[in-house]
Design an enzyme around this catalytic site. Structure first.
Site, PDB file in Angstrom:
ATOM      1  CE  LYS A 105      42.340  58.638   7.008  1.00 53.41           C
ATOM      2  NZ  LYS A 105      41.474  57.444   6.961  1.00 53.41           N
ATOM      3  CD  GLU A 137      44.062  65.590   2.296  1.00 59.29           C
ATOM      4  OE1 GLU A 137      44.690  66.597   2.686  1.00 59.29           O
ATOM      5  OE2 GLU A 137      44.327  64.432   2.677  1.00 59.29           O
ATOM      6  CB  SER A 178      42.859  50.890  10.011  1.00 60.49           C
ATOM      7  OG  SER A 178      41.794  50.488   9.168  1.00 60.49           O
TER       8      SER A 178
HETATM    9  C1  LIG Z   1      41.352  56.501   5.946  1.00 59.47           C
HETATM   10  C2  LIG Z   1      41.273  55.136   6.450  1.00 59.47           C
HETATM   11  C3  LIG Z   1      42.034  54.084   5.867  1.00 59.47           C
HETATM   12  C4  LIG Z   1      42.902  54.267   4.661  1.00 59.47           C
HETATM   13  O1  LIG Z   1      43.967  55.158   4.792  1.00 59.47           O
HETATM   14  P1  LIG Z   1      45.464  54.654   4.935  1.00 59.47           P
HETATM   15  O2  LIG Z   1      46.273  55.907   4.782  1.00 59.47           O
HETATM   16  O3  LIG Z   1      45.714  53.680   3.838  1.00 59.47           O
HETATM   17  O4  LIG Z   1      45.602  54.033   6.258  1.00 59.47           O
HETATM   18  C5  LIG Z   1      41.957  52.820   6.439  1.00 59.47           C
HETATM   19  N1  LIG Z   1      41.161  52.568   7.504  1.00 59.47           N
HETATM   20  C6  LIG Z   1      40.419  53.543   8.073  1.00 59.47           C
HETATM   21  C7  LIG Z   1      39.557  53.184   9.242  1.00 59.47           C
HETATM   22  C8  LIG Z   1      40.435  54.845   7.564  1.00 59.47           C
HETATM   23  O5  LIG Z   1      39.683  55.796   8.133  1.00 59.47           O
END
Ligand SMILES: *Cc1c(COP(=O)(O)O)cnc(C)c1O
Length: 418
Positions: free
Chosen positions: A114, A136, A403
């Site tokens: 993010k 948000e 992610s």
């Molecule tokens: C917020 C988040 C997601 C989901 O958000 P996307 O916009 O779909 O990427 C996925 N993995 C992590 C670690 C997150 O913090």
């Protein structure tokens, strides 16, 4: 009800027409990906969106902006994040011949992807002369990333968060405050993410002249889905270069989890024109697709409008938005990015769902086998490997987007598995 049916029929026809046209890799001038996307906002926001769009168009060609952004990604976020071959995982899954590479977004400063978007948007806002940032947040991950970017770049930051979420995610509230942000609890509706977005939009309507609204995923009205995708596509650009360097070729399959869809679009997008690279987005099946408690928007939703954009959406027969559920707080959203909706209809990307229990197994599997504790969101993508590994051709090359890291989820998981 009659009206809803007519609209649904028109949408079905529009979807069919979309599929006959050549594939788009960018939206049209109004921000539509086929029938999806667009700007469904109050009139007072139209000028702000046009301002953002025209400014972004200029900045997109401005080398000094990208130099500054890339410099922060390198020296502050710690990019490029490595790709790591998970050999013990492949062996455990019974396929030593398959090469599984993990894109380590978990190693970024603040622990997930993010931050790539938050820094990009705050930098953009400052160039536009804005003096105040709002955002948000649901679980708090995007709030923490935005508060971090605002501390780094020295700008005032206010974060809208559902009252319930402020209680569930107390630590993230504290983190945002430590970085100097103000957290505004939202008491309307279900006191969760979608209500926080509604209030952030209301704030933006009244303060557009000095305020930029940092959206946290590839959702919202045009040009947000494009801007967020562009900032996150650093994930795919690096991966493309890295996997070619290490293996001499492109992956056969890329897997990423999908909440709003930003980490997935970020890793997929630079490969979208490579016809031989398959892509799978993994949504949260929560307590099961046959229950009311899931977040499988692309698997089970229907096209509709939420938060200024047309996209697949979890809704009831009357078009009311349904609540979403997942053990992974970041996947808990009833909408999804319009570009994902488009690529689903075009059958360029496949979308599947993994449930809470399976995600927990993915979480444990990667922790035990590789010493990497993945975020519960990313654990959905990890588990999906187990589901498909036996269907893969010999010596397949797989890229999984990790992610984020799971430190934030350790307490949740320890309450479930004891
Ligand atoms: C917020 C988040 C997601 C989901 O958000 P996307 O916009 O779909 O990427 C996925 N993995 C992590 C670690 C997150 O913090």
């Amino acid at each position: 009800m009659q009206e809803t049916k007519t609209i649904q029929k028109e949408i079905t026809i529009a979807v069919a027409k979309t599929e006959e046209k050549p594939m788009l890799t960018s939206p049209d001038l109004k921000g539509h990906f086929g029938i999806y996307g667009g700007k469904y906002v109050p009139e007072t926001l139209m000028s702000a969106l046009y301002e953002l769009e025209s400014y972004y168009k200029k900045i997109k060609k401005d080398k000094s902006f990208w130099d500054e952004y890339n410099n922060l990604l390198k020296n502050y976020v710690g990019r490029p994040s490595p790709i790591f071959q998970a050999k013990r995982l492949a062996k455990y899954l019974g396929r030593e011949d398959v090469k599984i590479f993990l894109k380590r977004e978990d190693l970024n400063h603040t622990g997930a992807h993010k931050i790539n978007n938050a820094i990009g948007q705050v930098l953009l806002a400052l160039k536009m002369g804005k003096t105040r940032i709002i955002a948000e947040t649901g679980a708090g991950q995007h709030g923490v990333a935005t508060a971090t970017a605002c501390a780094l770049l020295g700008v005032k930051c206010e974060i809208y968060m559902g009252r319930k979420d402020t209680i569930r995610q107390e630590m993230n509230v504290f983190r945002m405050k430590l970085c100097g942000a103000t957290v505004i609890p939202v008491d309307s509706g279900t006191q969760t993410l979608k209500d926080a977005i509604n209030d952030a939009i209301r704030d933006w309507v009244s303060n557009v002249t000095n305020t930029h609204y940092v959206i946290g995923s590839v959702v919202g009205p045009h040009p947000y889905p494009v801007i967020v995708r562009d900032f996150q596509s650093i994930i795919g650009k690096e991966s493309r270069r890295q996997i070619k360097e290490v293996t001499g070729r492109l992956p056969d399959l890329i897997i990423a989890c999908v909440g709003g869809g930003s980490n997935a679009m970020g890793i997929f997008y630079p490969f979208i024109k490579d016809k031989d690279v398959m892509m799978t987005g993994v949504e949260a099946a929560g307590e099961g697709l046959d229950t009311e408690h899931h977040s499988a928007t692309l698997s089970l939703g229907r096209p509709g409008i939420l938060h200024g954009t047309m996209s697949y959406l979890l809704q009831d027969n009357w078009g009311q938005v349904k609540g979403a559920h997942s053990v992974a707080p970041g996947l808990d959203y009833p909408g999804v990015g319009p570009e994902h909706s488009y690529f689903k209809d075009m059958q360029r990307i496949k979308y599947v769902a993994v449930n809470d229990e399976e995600a927990l197994e993915g979480f444990k599997m990667l922790s035990e086998l590789e010493g990497i504790i993945p975020a519960l969101e990313s654990s959905h993508a990890v588990y999906y490997l187990k589901k498909i590994i036996n269907d893969l051709p010999e010596n397949a090359l797989i890229l999984v987007n990790l992610s984020g890291r799971g430190d934030k989820d350790v307490a949740t998981v320890s309450n479930i598995i004891k």
